[in-house]
Write a protein that holds these residues in place. Structure first.
Motif, PDB file in Angstrom:
ATOM      1  N   ASN A  11      47.119 -29.259 -32.023  1.00 19.51           N
ATOM      2  CA  ASN A  11      48.529 -28.699 -31.721  1.00 19.51           C
ATOM      3  C   ASN A  11      48.838 -28.708 -30.398  1.00 19.51           C
ATOM      4  OD1 ASN A  11      47.161 -26.392 -31.769  1.00 19.51           O
ATOM      5  ND2 ASN A  11      47.815 -25.811 -33.652  1.00 19.51           N
ATOM      6  N   ASN A  12      47.016 -28.345 -29.484  1.00 17.44           N
ATOM      7  CA  ASN A  12      47.026 -28.614 -27.691  1.00 17.44           C
ATOM      8  C   ASN A  12      45.618 -28.816 -27.252  1.00 17.44           C
ATOM      9  OD1 ASN A  12      45.059 -26.496 -26.854  1.00 17.44           O
ATOM     10  ND2 ASN A  12      46.064 -25.438 -28.608  1.00 17.44           N
ATOM     11  N   GLN A  42      43.762 -28.725 -24.015  1.00 21.82           N
ATOM     12  CA  GLN A  42      43.627 -28.138 -22.817  1.00 21.82           C
ATOM     13  C   GLN A  42      42.200 -28.587 -21.911  1.00 21.82           C
ATOM     14  OE1 GLN A  42      42.639 -24.097 -23.609  1.00 21.82           O
ATOM     15  NE2 GLN A  42      43.312 -24.310 -25.431  1.00 21.82           N
ATOM     16  N   TYR A  73      39.774 -27.962 -18.173  1.00 23.79           N
ATOM     17  CA  TYR A  73      39.241 -26.761 -17.313  1.00 23.79           C
ATOM     18  C   TYR A  73      38.573 -27.384 -16.518  1.00 23.79           C
ATOM     19  CZ  TYR A  73      40.350 -23.366 -21.617  1.00 23.79           C
ATOM     20  OH  TYR A  73      40.864 -22.426 -22.318  1.00 23.79           O
ATOM     21  N   LEU A  75      34.111 -21.749 -15.894  1.00 26.32           N
ATOM     22  CA  LEU A  75      34.889 -22.839 -16.004  1.00 26.32           C
ATOM     23  C   LEU A  75      36.830 -21.684 -16.081  1.00 26.32           C
ATOM     24  CD1 LEU A  75      32.866 -23.596 -17.976  1.00 26.32           C
ATOM     25  CD2 LEU A  75      34.571 -24.840 -19.465  1.00 26.32           C
ATOM     26  N   HIS A 121      40.988 -22.701 -16.624  1.00 26.60           N
ATOM     27  CA  HIS A 121      41.893 -23.168 -17.023  1.00 26.60           C
ATOM     28  C   HIS A 121      42.660 -23.853 -15.698  1.00 26.60           C
ATOM     29  CE1 HIS A 121      45.641 -23.554 -19.754  1.00 26.60           C
ATOM     30  NE2 HIS A 121      44.829 -23.554 -20.504  1.00 26.60           N
ATOM     31  N   LEU A 180      47.170 -26.236 -20.219  1.00 21.69           N
ATOM     32  CA  LEU A 180      47.348 -26.846 -21.741  1.00 21.69           C
ATOM     33  C   LEU A 180      48.995 -27.793 -21.918  1.00 21.69           C
ATOM     34  CD1 LEU A 180      46.515 -23.961 -24.433  1.00 21.69           C
ATOM     35  CD2 LEU A 180      48.697 -25.648 -24.759  1.00 21.69           C
ATOM     36  N   PHE A 208      36.516 -30.706 -17.774  1.00 26.68           N
ATOM     37  CA  PHE A 208      36.727 -30.344 -19.602  1.00 26.68           C
ATOM     38  C   PHE A 208      37.717 -30.818 -20.277  1.00 26.68           C
ATOM     39  CE2 PHE A 208      31.588 -30.166 -19.062  1.00 26.68           C
ATOM     40  CZ  PHE A 208      31.832 -29.661 -18.181  1.00 26.68           C
ATOM     41  N   PRO A 212      41.008 -27.494 -30.129  1.00 19.90           N
ATOM     42  CA  PRO A 212      40.937 -26.557 -30.935  1.00 19.90           C
ATOM     43  C   PRO A 212      40.246 -27.609 -32.430  1.00 19.90           C
ATOM     44  CG  PRO A 212      43.846 -27.215 -31.157  1.00 19.90           C
ATOM     45  CD  PRO A 212      42.808 -27.690 -30.336  1.00 19.90           C
ATOM     46  N   GLU A 213      40.003 -26.679 -32.469  1.00 15.04           N
ATOM     47  CA  GLU A 213      39.127 -26.727 -34.355  1.00 15.04           C
ATOM     48  C   GLU A 213      38.400 -26.189 -35.588  1.00 15.04           C
ATOM     49  OE1 GLU A 213      36.593 -30.804 -34.535  1.00 15.04           O
ATOM     50  OE2 GLU A 213      35.186 -29.831 -36.108  1.00 15.04           O
ATOM     51  N   LYS A 228      38.247 -22.750 -33.615  1.00 15.46           N
ATOM     52  CA  LYS A 228      37.218 -22.740 -31.862  1.00 15.46           C
ATOM     53  C   LYS A 228      37.640 -23.818 -30.830  1.00 15.46           C
ATOM     54  CE  LYS A 228      33.712 -24.724 -34.717  1.00 15.46           C
ATOM     55  NZ  LYS A 228      33.798 -24.851 -35.345  1.00 15.46           N
ATOM     56  N   LEU A 229      37.767 -23.701 -29.761  1.00 18.07           N
ATOM     57  CA  LEU A 229      37.375 -24.972 -28.995  1.00 18.07           C
ATOM     58  C   LEU A 229      36.321 -26.165 -29.016  1.00 18.07           C
ATOM     59  CD1 LEU A 229      39.484 -23.313 -25.785  1.00 18.07           C
ATOM     60  CD2 LEU A 229      40.276 -25.122 -27.645  1.00 18.07           C
ATOM     61  N   PHE A 270      34.742 -28.130 -26.933  1.00 15.75           N
ATOM     62  CA  PHE A 270      34.508 -29.464 -24.928  1.00 15.75           C
ATOM     63  C   PHE A 270      34.045 -30.790 -25.300  1.00 15.75           C
ATOM     64  CE2 PHE A 270      36.542 -25.854 -22.761  1.00 15.75           C
ATOM     65  CZ  PHE A 270      36.091 -24.593 -23.000  1.00 15.75           C
ATOM     66  N   LEU A 323      29.152 -28.134 -23.033  1.00  7.21           N
ATOM     67  CA  LEU A 323      29.219 -26.360 -23.007  1.00  7.21           C
ATOM     68  C   LEU A 323      28.941 -26.181 -25.433  1.00  7.21           C
ATOM     69  CD1 LEU A 323      29.947 -23.969 -21.876  1.00  7.21           C
ATOM     70  CD2 LEU A 323      32.216 -24.416 -22.130  1.00  7.21           C
ATOM     71  N   ILE A 345      33.577 -15.819 -35.603  1.00  8.72           N
ATOM     72  CA  ILE A 345      33.135 -17.345 -35.753  1.00  8.72           C
ATOM     73  C   ILE A 345      31.457 -16.971 -35.406  1.00  8.72           C
ATOM     74  CG2 ILE A 345      32.998 -19.531 -34.310  1.00  8.72           C
ATOM     75  CD1 ILE A 345      35.773 -19.357 -33.641  1.00  8.72           C
ATOM     76  N   THR A 355      42.421 -20.437 -29.709  1.00  5.03           N
ATOM     77  CA  THR A 355      42.559 -22.358 -29.493  1.00  5.03           C
ATOM     78  C   THR A 355      43.411 -22.312 -28.953  1.00  5.03           C
ATOM     79  OG1 THR A 355      42.978 -22.088 -31.829  1.00  5.03           O
ATOM     80  CG2 THR A 355      41.077 -22.375 -31.132  1.00  5.03           C
ATOM     81  N   PHE A 374      37.495 -17.538 -18.042  1.00  2.00           N
ATOM     82  CA  PHE A 374      35.426 -17.449 -18.879  1.00  2.00           C
ATOM     83  C   PHE A 374      34.992 -16.509 -17.942  1.00  2.00           C
ATOM     84  CE2 PHE A 374      33.591 -21.109 -21.683  1.00  2.00           C
ATOM     85  CZ  PHE A 374      35.301 -21.621 -21.593  1.00  2.00           C
TER      86      PHE A 374
END
Lengths: 109, 114
Positions: free
Chosen positions: A30-31, A33, A35, A43, A45, A48, A88, A92-93, A96-97, A99, B43, B56, B99, B105
Motif C-alpha cells: 500500500n506504500n 518508503q 530512507y 536512517l 525518512h 513515502l 534504502f 510493508p509486509e 512491519k517494514l 528493507f 536491516l 512483533i 508501515t 530512527f
C-alpha cells in the motif's frame, strides 16, 4: 523474506550529475518508503509514495512507483557531495517494514 | 531536542556477558521498534511494541528480551552474548500503523562481541 531489492548496489558519480536507484519488491503493497543512511548514523525518512501514486517529488528527489512491475526508482537531481550515503527502500509486509539491502551512493566533489 | 536517542553508542564486551541498550523517544509516538543491521548493511526488524505491548517478535533468540516500561522507552537486554550478535542495533518509533507512516530512527548502538 527479502521484500525490496535495490539496484545498483553501489553508484559513484560526480557532483552535479543525477543519481538513479531502483527498488524491486515481491508482494502487493500500500506504500513504499525511501530512507537515507549517512555513514555511522541512523536512517532518515526521505519520502513515502502510496500505491495509488505514480510519481512524487520532494526538493531534488523524485520517486516513481510502478505497481504493475513491482518496482520503484529514486532519482536525485543535481547531486551534491552531501548526498553521499546509503539509500534504502522499504515496503510493508505483515505489519512491519522490510528493507532492501540498499544502494551506496558516492558523490565526488 | 533529540527525537530518538539510544545509549550507549558503542558497546564492546566479551562473549557470555549480559548487556542492555536503552532507547527513548520524545515524539509522542505509540509504537517503537528494534532493528539489527549486519556488516552488509542488511536491516532486519527484531521487535515492535505498541503502547508497551509486544506486537512483533521476529525469529530472535530468547537471549534477546525487550522491555518497555512506558510508551517512550524500549530497552533491549541481551543475555549470554555471542560473536554473531556483533552488529549495529537501531531503535525506531512511529505512530500506530508504522508501515503506513514514516519511522524515526535513533543513531544506533554498535555492539562488538569479542
Amino acid at each position: 523474506s527479502q521484500q525490496g531489492e535495490e539496484d545498483p548496489q553501489a553508484l559513484s558519480i560526480q557532483e552535479g550529475e543525477n543519481a538513479t536507484m531502483n527498488c524491486s519488491y515481491k508482494t502487493s503493497i500500500n506504500n513504499l518508503q525511501w530512507y537515507r543512511q549517512n555513514s555511522g548514523r541512523g536512517l532518515v525518512h526521505l519520502i513515502l509514495i502510496r500505491s495509488n501514486e505514480r510519481e512524487k517529488h520532494s526538493g531534488r528527489l523524485r520517486v516513481t512507483l510502478d505497481t504493475s512491475k513491482k518496482s520503484s526508482s529514486l532519482l536525485i537531481t543535481a547531486s551534491r557531495a552531501a548526498d553521499t550515503a546509503s539509500y534504502f527502500c522499504a515496503t510493508p509486509e505483515s505489519g512491519k517494514l522490510i528493507f532492501g539491502q540498499g544502494t551506496t551512493l558516492q558523490v565526488k566533489p | 531536542d533529540t527525537a530518538v536517542s539510544q545509549t550507549p553508542k558503542y558497546l564492546v564486551t566479551q562473549m557470555g556477558n549480559d548487556k542492555s541498550i536503552k532507547c527513548e523517544q520524545n515524539l509522542g509516538h505509540d509504537t517503537m521498534y528494534w532493528y539489527k543491521q549486519d556488516s552488509k548493511k542488511f536491516l532486519k526488524i527484531m521487535f515492535s511494541y505498541n503502547n508497551k505491548e509486544l506486537i512483533i517478535n521476529e525469529t530472535v533468540p530468547n537471549r534477546f528480551s525487550p522491555k518497555s516500561p512506558d510508551k517512550a522507552h524500549l530497552n533491549l537486554h541481551i543475555n549470554s552474548l555471542e560473536l554473531g550478535d556483533s552488529a549495529v542495533y537501531f531503535c525506531a518509533s512511529s505512530h500506530l500503523g508504522g508501515t503506513l507512516n514514516e519511522q524515526f530512527f535513533g543513531p544506533g548502538t554498535r555492539l562488538t562481541v569479542l
